[in-house]
Scaffold this motif. Structure first.
Motif, PDB file in Angstrom:
ATOM      1  N   LEU A   1     -23.079  13.433 -49.969  1.00  0.00           N
ATOM      2  CA  LEU A   1     -22.437  14.588 -49.334  1.00  0.00           C
ATOM      3  C   LEU A   1     -22.780  14.695 -47.852  1.00  0.00           C
ATOM      4  N   ALA A   2     -23.959  14.222 -47.454  1.00  0.00           N
ATOM      5  CA  ALA A   2     -24.306  14.210 -46.027  1.00  0.00           C
ATOM      6  C   ALA A   2     -23.341  13.305 -45.270  1.00  0.00           C
ATOM      7  N   ASP A   3     -23.009  12.166 -45.863  1.00  0.00           N
ATOM      8  CA  ASP A   3     -22.063  11.250 -45.229  1.00  0.00           C
ATOM      9  C   ASP A   3     -20.675  11.878 -45.112  1.00  0.00           C
ATOM     10  N   VAL A   4     -20.267  12.612 -46.138  1.00  0.00           N
ATOM     11  CA  VAL A   4     -18.978  13.311 -46.096  1.00  0.00           C
ATOM     12  C   VAL A   4     -18.981  14.329 -44.953  1.00  0.00           C
ATOM     13  N   ALA A   5     -20.068  15.081 -44.831  1.00  0.00           N
ATOM     14  CA  ALA A   5     -20.173  16.081 -43.764  1.00  0.00           C
ATOM     15  C   ALA A   5     -20.129  15.412 -42.393  1.00  0.00           C
TER      16      ALA A   5
ATOM     17  N   ILE B   1     -25.076  22.952 -44.897  1.00  0.00           N
ATOM     18  CA  ILE B   1     -24.725  21.556 -45.215  1.00  0.00           C
ATOM     19  C   ILE B   1     -25.969  20.816 -45.693  1.00  0.00           C
ATOM     20  N   PHE B   2     -27.069  20.970 -44.979  1.00  0.00           N
ATOM     21  CA  PHE B   2     -28.324  20.320 -45.366  1.00  0.00           C
ATOM     22  C   PHE B   2     -28.728  20.733 -46.779  1.00  0.00           C
ATOM     23  N   MET B   3     -28.667  22.016 -47.083  1.00  0.00           N
ATOM     24  CA  MET B   3     -29.105  22.512 -48.394  1.00  0.00           C
ATOM     25  C   MET B   3     -28.196  22.007 -49.522  1.00  0.00           C
ATOM     26  N   ILE B   4     -26.889  21.991 -49.302  1.00  0.00           N
ATOM     27  CA  ILE B   4     -25.961  21.484 -50.321  1.00  0.00           C
ATOM     28  C   ILE B   4     -26.250  20.006 -50.587  1.00  0.00           C
ATOM     29  N   ASP B   5     -26.451  19.240 -49.513  1.00  0.00           N
ATOM     30  CA  ASP B   5     -26.769  17.819 -49.664  1.00  0.00           C
ATOM     31  C   ASP B   5     -28.084  17.651 -50.422  1.00  0.00           C
ATOM     32  N   TYR B   6     -29.105  18.395 -50.019  1.00  0.00           N
ATOM     33  CA  TYR B   6     -30.420  18.318 -50.658  1.00  0.00           C
ATOM     34  C   TYR B   6     -30.325  18.633 -52.154  1.00  0.00           C
ATOM     35  N   LEU B   7     -29.650  19.720 -52.491  1.00  0.00           N
ATOM     36  CA  LEU B   7     -29.541  20.122 -53.898  1.00  0.00           C
ATOM     37  C   LEU B   7     -28.748  19.107 -54.716  1.00  0.00           C
TER      38      LEU B   7
ATOM     39  N   CYS C   1     -19.891  19.744 -34.769  1.00  0.00           N
ATOM     40  CA  CYS C   1     -21.297  19.471 -34.436  1.00  0.00           C
ATOM     41  C   CYS C   1     -22.227  19.899 -35.563  1.00  0.00           C
ATOM     42  N   ALA C   2     -21.990  21.071 -36.130  1.00  0.00           N
ATOM     43  CA  ALA C   2     -22.845  21.583 -37.208  1.00  0.00           C
ATOM     44  C   ALA C   2     -22.767  20.684 -38.442  1.00  0.00           C
ATOM     45  N   PHE C   3     -21.570  20.208 -38.783  1.00  0.00           N
ATOM     46  CA  PHE C   3     -21.427  19.300 -39.923  1.00  0.00           C
ATOM     47  C   PHE C   3     -22.199  18.003 -39.681  1.00  0.00           C
ATOM     48  N   ILE C   4     -22.083  17.444 -38.478  1.00  0.00           N
ATOM     49  CA  ILE C   4     -22.793  16.203 -38.171  1.00  0.00           C
ATOM     50  C   ILE C   4     -24.303  16.429 -38.222  1.00  0.00           C
ATOM     51  N   ILE C   5     -24.761  17.520 -37.621  1.00  0.00           N
ATOM     52  CA  ILE C   5     -26.198  17.823 -37.615  1.00  0.00           C
ATOM     53  C   ILE C   5     -26.716  18.020 -39.043  1.00  0.00           C
ATOM     54  N   GLY C   6     -26.007  18.809 -39.848  1.00  0.00           N
ATOM     55  CA  GLY C   6     -26.432  19.042 -41.233  1.00  0.00           C
ATOM     56  C   GLY C   6     -26.497  17.758 -42.037  1.00  0.00           C
ATOM     57  N   GLY C   7     -25.473  16.904 -41.894  1.00  0.00           N
ATOM     58  CA  GLY C   7     -25.471  15.623 -42.599  1.00  0.00           C
ATOM     59  C   GLY C   7     -26.564  14.692 -42.103  1.00  0.00           C
ATOM     60  N   ALA C   8     -26.737  14.636 -40.786  1.00  0.00           N
ATOM     61  CA  ALA C   8     -27.778  13.770 -40.215  1.00  0.00           C
ATOM     62  C   ALA C   8     -29.162  14.218 -40.686  1.00  0.00           C
ATOM     63  N   LEU C   9     -29.386  15.529 -40.732  1.00  0.00           N
ATOM     64  CA  LEU C   9     -30.680  16.032 -41.211  1.00  0.00           C
ATOM     65  C   LEU C   9     -30.890  15.720 -42.691  1.00  0.00           C
ATOM     66  N   GLY C  10     -29.821  15.783 -43.489  1.00  0.00           N
ATOM     67  CA  GLY C  10     -29.926  15.444 -44.908  1.00  0.00           C
ATOM     68  C   GLY C  10     -30.366  14.000 -45.113  1.00  0.00           C
ATOM     69  N   ASN C  11     -29.731  13.078 -44.389  1.00  0.00           N
ATOM     70  CA  ASN C  11     -30.108  11.667 -44.518  1.00  0.00           C
ATOM     71  C   ASN C  11     -31.462  11.389 -43.856  1.00  0.00           C
ATOM     72  N   LEU C  12     -31.768  12.091 -42.770  1.00  0.00           N
ATOM     73  CA  LEU C  12     -33.076  11.945 -42.122  1.00  0.00           C
ATOM     74  C   LEU C  12     -34.191  12.369 -43.080  1.00  0.00           C
ATOM     75  N   PHE C  13     -33.997  13.476 -43.772  1.00  0.00           N
ATOM     76  CA  PHE C  13     -34.979  13.938 -44.751  1.00  0.00           C
ATOM     77  C   PHE C  13     -35.243  12.849 -45.790  1.00  0.00           C
ATOM     78  N   ASP C  14     -34.181  12.243 -46.313  1.00  0.00           N
ATOM     79  CA  ASP C  14     -34.344  11.177 -47.301  1.00  0.00           C
ATOM     80  C   ASP C  14     -35.150  10.011 -46.735  1.00  0.00           C
ATOM     81  N   ARG C  15     -34.805   9.581 -45.511  1.00  0.00           N
ATOM     82  CA  ARG C  15     -35.496   8.434 -44.907  1.00  0.00           C
ATOM     83  C   ARG C  15     -36.988   8.703 -44.748  1.00  0.00           C
ATOM     84  N   ILE C  16     -37.318   9.914 -44.323  1.00  0.00           N
ATOM     85  CA  ILE C  16     -38.732  10.254 -44.126  1.00  0.00           C
ATOM     86  C   ILE C  16     -39.437  10.445 -45.472  1.00  0.00           C
ATOM     87  N   GLN C  17     -38.796  11.156 -46.392  1.00  0.00           N
ATOM     88  CA  GLN C  17     -39.407  11.461 -47.689  1.00  0.00           C
ATOM     89  C   GLN C  17     -39.523  10.242 -48.603  1.00  0.00           C
ATOM     90  N   TYR C  18     -38.450   9.437 -48.679  1.00  0.00           N
ATOM     91  CA  TYR C  18     -38.395   8.361 -49.664  1.00  0.00           C
ATOM     92  C   TYR C  18     -38.394   6.951 -49.066  1.00  0.00           C
TER      93      TYR C  18
END
Length: 168
Positions: free
Chosen positions: A147-151, A25-31, A109-126
């Motif tokens: 897509l993180a929000d969808v997940a 989920i994280f990778m799909i969101d990132y890409l 749980c995995a969908f929530i974690i993957g999505g949360a990590l996707g948005n967390l990455f954005d917050r830290i990076q950008y």
């Protein structure tokens, strides 16, 4: 000699075996966000002709869902990042407590974690989250999301349904 096997914290029978899904989920969101950054300009819109109810509309969201807290001075970035870290830790703990066979619970749980990590990455990076999915009906537009929000949304539904199933 005893035939008893010692199990590690990453017990193969626990729901933690589903964490691979969070990584996907994280990778799909990132890409998807790399694609948007590389092909669009901020506040640029591209209609999707095969889906007349959807546009790609690239925005920077400094807040949470529905741009909640987006007009604050920047402190919300770290509060929302902390919430994501705590949520990921809590859900990982819940997965560890669950059996690998509790499919809906672990996928949720995995969908929530993957999505949360996707948005967390954005917050830290950008310092903001990259949103780009714009659903609309005529001139009525829903909040722009990613897509993180969808997940996260799908994960919450699965998690709640699995919780209801346990109590029934």
């Amino acid at each position: 000699m005893s035939n008893v096997k010692l199990h590690s914290k990453f017990d193969q029978r626990s729901g933690l075996r589903w964490l691979w899904l969070a990584i996907i989920i994280f990778m799909i969101d990132y890409l998807s966000k790399v694609f948007i950054i590389g092909t669009m300009t901020v506040n640029g819109s591209t209609p999707i002709t095969v889906l007349p109810f959807m546009n790609l509309y690239y925005v920077h969201n400094t807040g949470a869902a529905f741009s909640f807290l987006s007009t604050e001075g920047g402190w919300q970035r770290w509060l929302l990042a902390l919430i994501a870290v705590v949520a990921c830790g809590f859900l990982s703990y819940k997965m560890r407590q669950a059996s690998i066979t509790q499919t809906a619970h672990n996928i949720g749980c995995a969908f929530i974690i993957g999505g949360a990590l996707g948005n967390l990455f954005d917050r830290i990076q950008y310092g903001f989250v990259i949103d780009f999915l714009d659903f609309h009906y005529k001139n009525h537009h829903f909040a722009i999301f990613n897509l993180a929000d969808v997940a996260i949304f799908c994960g919450v539904i699965l998690y709640l349904l699995s919780s209801l199933k346990k109590t029934s």
